[in-house]
Structure formats: C-alpha cells, structure tokens
Design an enzyme around this catalytic site. Structure first.
Site, PDB file in Angstrom:
ATOM      1  N   ASN A   1       0.820  -0.773   0.322  1.00 16.89           N
ATOM      2  CA  ASN A   1      -0.264  -0.014  -0.596  1.00 16.89           C
ATOM      3  C   ASN A   1       0.722   1.419  -0.043  1.00 16.89           C
ATOM      4  OD1 ASN A   1      -1.674   1.975   0.972  1.00 16.89           O
ATOM      5  ND2 ASN A   1      -2.503   1.272   2.625  1.00 16.89           N
TER       6      ASN A   1
ATOM      7  N   LYS B   1       0.102   3.904  -0.169  1.00 19.76           N
ATOM      8  CA  LYS B   1      -0.585   4.885   0.530  1.00 19.76           C
ATOM      9  C   LYS B   1      -0.373   6.355   0.097  1.00 19.76           C
ATOM     10  CE  LYS B   1       0.029   2.940   4.972  1.00 19.76           C
ATOM     11  NZ  LYS B   1       0.307   2.953   6.361  1.00 19.76           N
TER      12      LYS B   1
ATOM     13  N   GLU C   1      -6.895   4.615   8.248  1.00 19.52           N
ATOM     14  CA  GLU C   1      -6.892   6.141   7.591  1.00 19.52           C
ATOM     15  C   GLU C   1      -7.048   6.814   6.683  1.00 19.52           C
ATOM     16  OE1 GLU C   1      -2.857   4.936   5.758  1.00 19.52           O
ATOM     17  OE2 GLU C   1      -2.326   4.940   7.391  1.00 19.52           O
TER      18      GLU C   1
ATOM     19  N   GLU D   1      -5.439  -5.227  10.584  1.00 18.04           N
ATOM     20  CA  GLU D   1      -4.406  -3.943  10.603  1.00 18.04           C
ATOM     21  C   GLU D   1      -4.854  -3.101  12.243  1.00 18.04           C
ATOM     22  OE1 GLU D   1      -1.903  -2.961   6.336  1.00 18.04           O
ATOM     23  OE2 GLU D   1      -4.345  -1.087   7.157  1.00 18.04           O
TER      24      GLU D   1
ATOM     25  N   GLY E   1       2.652   2.156  10.824  1.00 10.53           N
ATOM     26  CA  GLY E   1       3.465   2.849  10.500  1.00 10.53           C
ATOM     27  C   GLY E   1       4.934   3.876  11.893  1.00 10.53           C
TER      28      GLY E   1
ATOM     29  N   SER F   1       3.830  -2.668  10.355  1.00  9.92           N
ATOM     30  CA  SER F   1       5.272  -2.606  10.587  1.00  9.92           C
ATOM     31  C   SER F   1       5.332  -4.236   9.567  1.00  9.92           C
ATOM     32  CB  SER F   1       5.672  -2.495  12.329  1.00  9.92           C
ATOM     33  OG  SER F   1       5.024  -0.792  11.773  1.00  9.92           O
TER      34      SER F   1
ATOM     35  N   GLY G   1       2.992  -1.271   4.769  1.00 14.46           N
ATOM     36  CA  GLY G   1       3.284   0.018   3.887  1.00 14.46           C
ATOM     37  C   GLY G   1       4.586   0.748   3.964  1.00 14.46           C
ATOM     38  N   GLY G   2       4.823   1.225   4.720  1.00 16.60           N
ATOM     39  CA  GLY G   2       6.495   2.042   4.506  1.00 16.60           C
ATOM     40  C   GLY G   2       7.077   0.973   3.631  1.00 16.60           C
TER      41      GLY G   2
HETATM   42  P1  13P Z   1       3.183  -0.099   7.542  1.00 16.49           P
HETATM   43  O1  13P Z   1       4.068  -0.958   7.195  1.00 16.49           O
HETATM   44  O2  13P Z   1       3.865   1.257   7.515  1.00 16.49           O
HETATM   45  O3  13P Z   1       2.792   0.386   9.300  1.00 16.49           O
HETATM   46  O4  13P Z   1       1.461   0.439   7.536  1.00 16.49           O
HETATM   47  C1  13P Z   1       0.573  -0.617   7.457  1.00 16.49           C
HETATM   48  C2  13P Z   1      -0.578   0.286   6.493  1.00 16.49           C
HETATM   49  O5  13P Z   1      -0.811   1.168   6.846  1.00 16.49           O
HETATM   50  C3  13P Z   1      -0.553  -1.094   5.512  1.00 16.49           C
HETATM   51  O6  13P Z   1      -2.158  -0.801   4.905  1.00 16.49           O
END
Ligand code: 13P
Length: 248
Positions: A9, A11, A96, A167, A173, A213, A234-235
């Site tokens: 993702n 984002k 989010e 999640e 994050g 994470s 995510g990251g």
């Molecule tokens: P992170 O992997 O940055 O924690 O984000 C997870 C996320 O929200 C994926 O949709």
C-alpha cells in the site's frame, strides 16, 4: 491450501514517474505465481503502473473507491474506472480513511459490495486502537467491523474473493509490530467469526492478512502463522524491503 497474498500500500507516496521507476526496478524480483503480489499505488499512478505490470503476474490494486456507479460526486472514483485500468483489488476501510475521512462501517460495506459487483476483490481493513486493546475490547471491536463490512455479502464471494486485512492501528507506521502470536490470535478470531457467519467451508477459504510494521526481519514469522495468509505492507513497500518480504 490458501494462496498467500502480499500487498504493498503506497498510501500518498510517489509521483507517477517515481512509482513507475520504482516498480520497474523491482518487478522482476517480485514476479511470482506462488503467491499473489499486489501493488496499490495512488489513483493517478494506476494507469501507468498497469502498463508497467503488463506481462507479469503482479496484480494492481487501488487504495479506495466510491460506492456509486457514476454521477455528481466530485473527487471520487467509481469501480468501473478502476476496472478500466486493470485493477483487480481495492483496499477499503483502511484505518487512515476511517479516522481522517470519517469512513464508517456502513460505507466500508457499500464499497466492498460495489467492488464485488464490478469484479474487483476488496481488501477490507479492520483493527483496534491501542486504547481498545488496553481495555481488552479488541475482539469486540474487530468482530463488529467484520460483521458490518460483510453484511449481505454471500459466502461464495467471501470465500473466493474477499481479503480481510487485520491492521491493529497501534502497529501502523509506528515500528511496533504485533507479535506473531498476537497477529495469529486475532486472525484466527476473525476466521472463527466468519465461520459463525457463514460455514466451515467459507472459514477455511477466506484469506486474512496482517498489516502493521511488516518488515523483512519479521515477515517470515508472521507469514508462517497458521491463520495468516499474507501481509498488507505500508512503509516497507516503498523500498527494496518489499522484495525481501515477497521472497520471505
Ligand atoms: P506500515 O507497514 O507502514 O506500518 O503500514 C501498514 C499499513 O497501514 C498498510 O496498509
């Protein structure tokens, strides 16, 4: 045997040319048919990334959709528009969006339904806040989110097309990952909840991801858990780490 699904993702990161450069650079190393790999860039990059992924097994996903077919909804994107750029998945109900854009369980349900009607597989995000976990409310919170998101969706679709992403908000994050056993515990609970709503067949087939994470150093432990069928990243999906996670 459920096929694993690992989704990135992006984002609100990467311009179109940045996304194109990045995906071109990693695509050969994440192209596999052993698991489903899904890339979810921003709306404006979807068409270009669709071209980049042409000829690979990598799937394209959107990060959001609106729950009407078309019309006067300035700024929104309809499901057939996503289909027209070859999206086969779409994230809905990300925390989010629930927190920053007031997305409700009812909206998440409408989005999931219209995606299914348009041959796009929804990745439905659920998860509790830290406060809810500290007050031991996480199972009630997640159960309600799952039940509401799946309202009036048939078992066949849940078994074969819906993906649930657990999640926990406190792990997104933050660098704090749920332990593999915390993630497994909730993913099993979600599976049992779906079993109670539908049947043991649906329970055994529905795919449930963990997100929050996920990094190369914890991916294997999480992904090897019995009830965890993939990751929503995510990251780490914005870097070479995604290659390592897909090849966990
Ligand atoms: P992170 O992997 O940055 O924690 O984000 C997870 C996320 O929200 C994926 O949709």
């Amino acid at each position: 045997m459920r096929k694993k699904i690992i989704a990135g993702n992006y984002k609100m990161n990467f311009t179109v040319s940045e996304a194109e450069y990045f995906v071109n650079n990693i695509k050969e190393r994440i192209n596999t048919d052993e698991i489903d790999v899904v890339i979810c860039p921003n709306f404006v990059s979807l068409d270009r990334i669709s071209n980049v992924l042409d000829g690979t097994n990598i799937k394209l996903g959107a990060q959001n959709v609106y729950y009407e077919k078309k019309g006067a909804f300035t700024g929104e994107t309809a499901p057939d528009m996503l289909l027209s750029v070859n999206c086969s998945y779409c994230i809905v109900g990300h925390s989010e969006r629930r927190i920053n854009f007031n997305e409700t369980d009812e909206m998440v349900n409408k989005k999931a339904k219209i995606l299914l009607e348009n041959s796009i597989n929804p990745i439905i995000c659920v998860g509790e806040t830290l406060e809810e976990r500290n007050n031991n409310l996480m199972f009630d919170v997640v159960k309600k989110q799952v039940e509401k998101a799946l309202e009036n969706i048939n078992g066949e679709d849940v078994a074969n097309r819906v993906v649930i992403a657990y999640e926990p908000i406190w792990a997104i994050g933050t660098g704090v990952t749920a332990t593999a056993s915390q993630a497994q515990e909730m993913c099993k609970y979600i599976r049992d909840t779906i079993g109670n709503m539908y049947s043991s067949k649906v329970k055994d087939k529905v795919r449930i991801q963990y997100g929050g994470s996920v990094k190369p150093n914890n991916a294997a432990e999480i992904l090897n858990m019995e009830d965890i069928d993939g990751a929503l990243v995510g990251g780490a999906s914005l870097t070479e780490d995604f290659v390592a996670i897909v090849n966990y």
